[in-house]
Scaffold this active site. Structure first.
Site, PDB file in Angstrom:
ATOM      1  N   SER A 224       0.844  -1.191   0.000  1.00  0.00           N
ATOM      2  CA  SER A 224       0.000   0.000   0.000  1.00  0.00           C
ATOM      3  C   SER A 224       0.878   1.240   0.000  1.00  0.00           C
ATOM      4  CB  SER A 224      -0.905  -0.005   1.239  1.00  0.00           C
ATOM      5  OG  SER A 224      -1.578   1.231   1.360  1.00  0.00           O
ATOM      6  N   GLY A 226      -0.505   4.488  -0.104  1.00  0.00           N
ATOM      7  CA  GLY A 226      -1.321   5.658   0.221  1.00  0.00           C
ATOM      8  C   GLY A 226      -1.857   6.323  -1.037  1.00  0.00           C
ATOM      9  N   GLY A 229      -1.384   4.810  -4.593  1.00  0.00           N
ATOM     10  CA  GLY A 229      -1.989   3.546  -4.996  1.00  0.00           C
ATOM     11  C   GLY A 229      -1.358   2.352  -4.307  1.00  0.00           C
ATOM     12  N   GLY A 255      -6.110   0.735   4.460  1.00  0.00           N
ATOM     13  CA  GLY A 255      -5.241  -0.395   4.130  1.00  0.00           C
ATOM     14  C   GLY A 255      -5.935  -1.733   4.311  1.00  0.00           C
ATOM     15  N   ASP A 256      -6.812  -1.816   5.309  1.00  0.00           N
ATOM     16  CA  ASP A 256      -7.580  -3.051   5.521  1.00  0.00           C
ATOM     17  C   ASP A 256      -8.553  -3.278   4.371  1.00  0.00           C
ATOM     18  OD1 ASP A 256      -6.272  -3.136   8.007  1.00  0.00           O
ATOM     19  OD2 ASP A 256      -7.872  -1.972   8.946  1.00  0.00           O
TER      20      ASP A 256
END
Length: 314
Positions: A224, A226, A229, A255-256
């Site tokens: 990830s 942020g 992408g 992120g989950d």
């Protein structure tokens, strides 16, 4: 079925503020509480999308009872491994354009607690497609617990994925799960590389580090980035997924949602990555981690670039 494991669950209390004034009295416009922890958040997103899920977590004290009540109220399927220690409480301060989190450390798992958690995972993992271990470990809990959970899932015939940090991420990498899902900071710490702050240089640096890591584990790495992408790398492919930048409402849980989107996506790597970035982006536009990101996600707006597998290096 996707089984998520949260070794250090929490109650997450969110205060919505017009603005945070440090050292002064602040009054929230709203105050909400939900059962949380990264594995719980992943399962919640999948459940809202109609994907069959299960949750395993250790919990104790009045806070643990409240956590179970909240999960049940959402219709989530879960198994609690009973402990003597209370579940921690985390606090999120949500302002326009800014999210501040204060996470409690949690209480250590005893060796008996850890054994019971691993046994519950192996019991429930039979027939599961994935066992996904997410989040931090409680203080003074051996990092090898993550590897034990990966091994339990593998013995049960499930594929395994880990989203962890610090020593737990290192232990997970050594266990060789099918997927590791760090963010850029976690990947930087794990590989000992310094990443640029953003943009194309960050994407390229993350690609190189993830390629090395994938070569070591033999599996895939979902990173990830942020607002930049996400990158997917396995021994045969390297892809970058991105969207037009959005103004986030709340980045907690994004992120989950990204990992949940990858797990729920079509089987091809580009389809999984497109779904992951779409779900992670949609999560940023919701005020909490409890929304249905699959409904608002727009996978067709995600651009997928084939970056090419880097040449092997030292």
């Amino acid at each position: 079925m996707i089984l998520t494991v949260t070794p250090n669950p929490s109650l997450d209390r969110t205060f919505v503020l017009n603005g945070l004034r440090l050292g002064e009295l602040n009054r929230a416009s709203t105050d909400t509480v939900e059962g949380s922890g990264k594995g719980v958040n992943v399962a919640r997103v999948l459940h809202a999308a109609g994907v069959r899920t299960g949750i395993v977590l250790p919990a104790g004290g009045p806070e643990g009872a409240q956590l179970a009540t909240l999960l049940e109220a959402e219709g989530l399927t879960y198994r609690v491994v009973a402990t003597d220690a209370p579940v921690r409480t985390n606090v999120t301060l949500l302002e326009p354009g800014r999210t501040t989190k204060v996470n409690a450390p949690g209480a250590a798992l005893t060796p008996a607690d850890a054994d019971a958690l691993v046994a519950a995972v192996e019991d429930l993992a039979h027939g599961a497609d994935w066992v996904v271990c997410c989040g931090s470990l409680p203080p003074d809990t051996p990092a090898e617990l993550i590897a034990r959970i990966v091994e339990a899932g593998r013995r049960a015939g499930a594929q395994t994925a880990v989203d962890a940090s610090g020593p737990a991420l290192l232990a997970a990498a050594e266990a060789g799960p099918d997927v590791l899902a760090p963010n850029a900071d976690e990947l930087s710490e794990l590989t000992g590389r310094v990443f640029p702050p953003g943009g194309r240089p960050l994407v390229r640096a993350a690609l190189d580090a993830a390629h090395t890591l994938a070569g070591d584990t033999g599996g895939g790495v979902l990173v990830s980035l942020g607002p930049d992408g996400a990158v997917w790398v396995d021994p045969e492919s390297a892809l970058h997924g991105s969207v037009t930048p959005v103004t986030p409402v709340n980045t907690a849980g994004a992120g989950d949602a990204l990992l949940a989107g990858w797990l729920a996506g079509p089987p091809e790597p580009d389809g999984r990555l497109r779904n992951a970035v779409a779900w992670g982006t949609a999560a940023c536009l919701l005020p909490s981690t409890a929304g249905d990101v699959a409904t608002t996600a727009r996978p067709a707006r995600v651009r997928i670039d084939d970056l090419g597998v880097p040449a092997a290096g030292p």
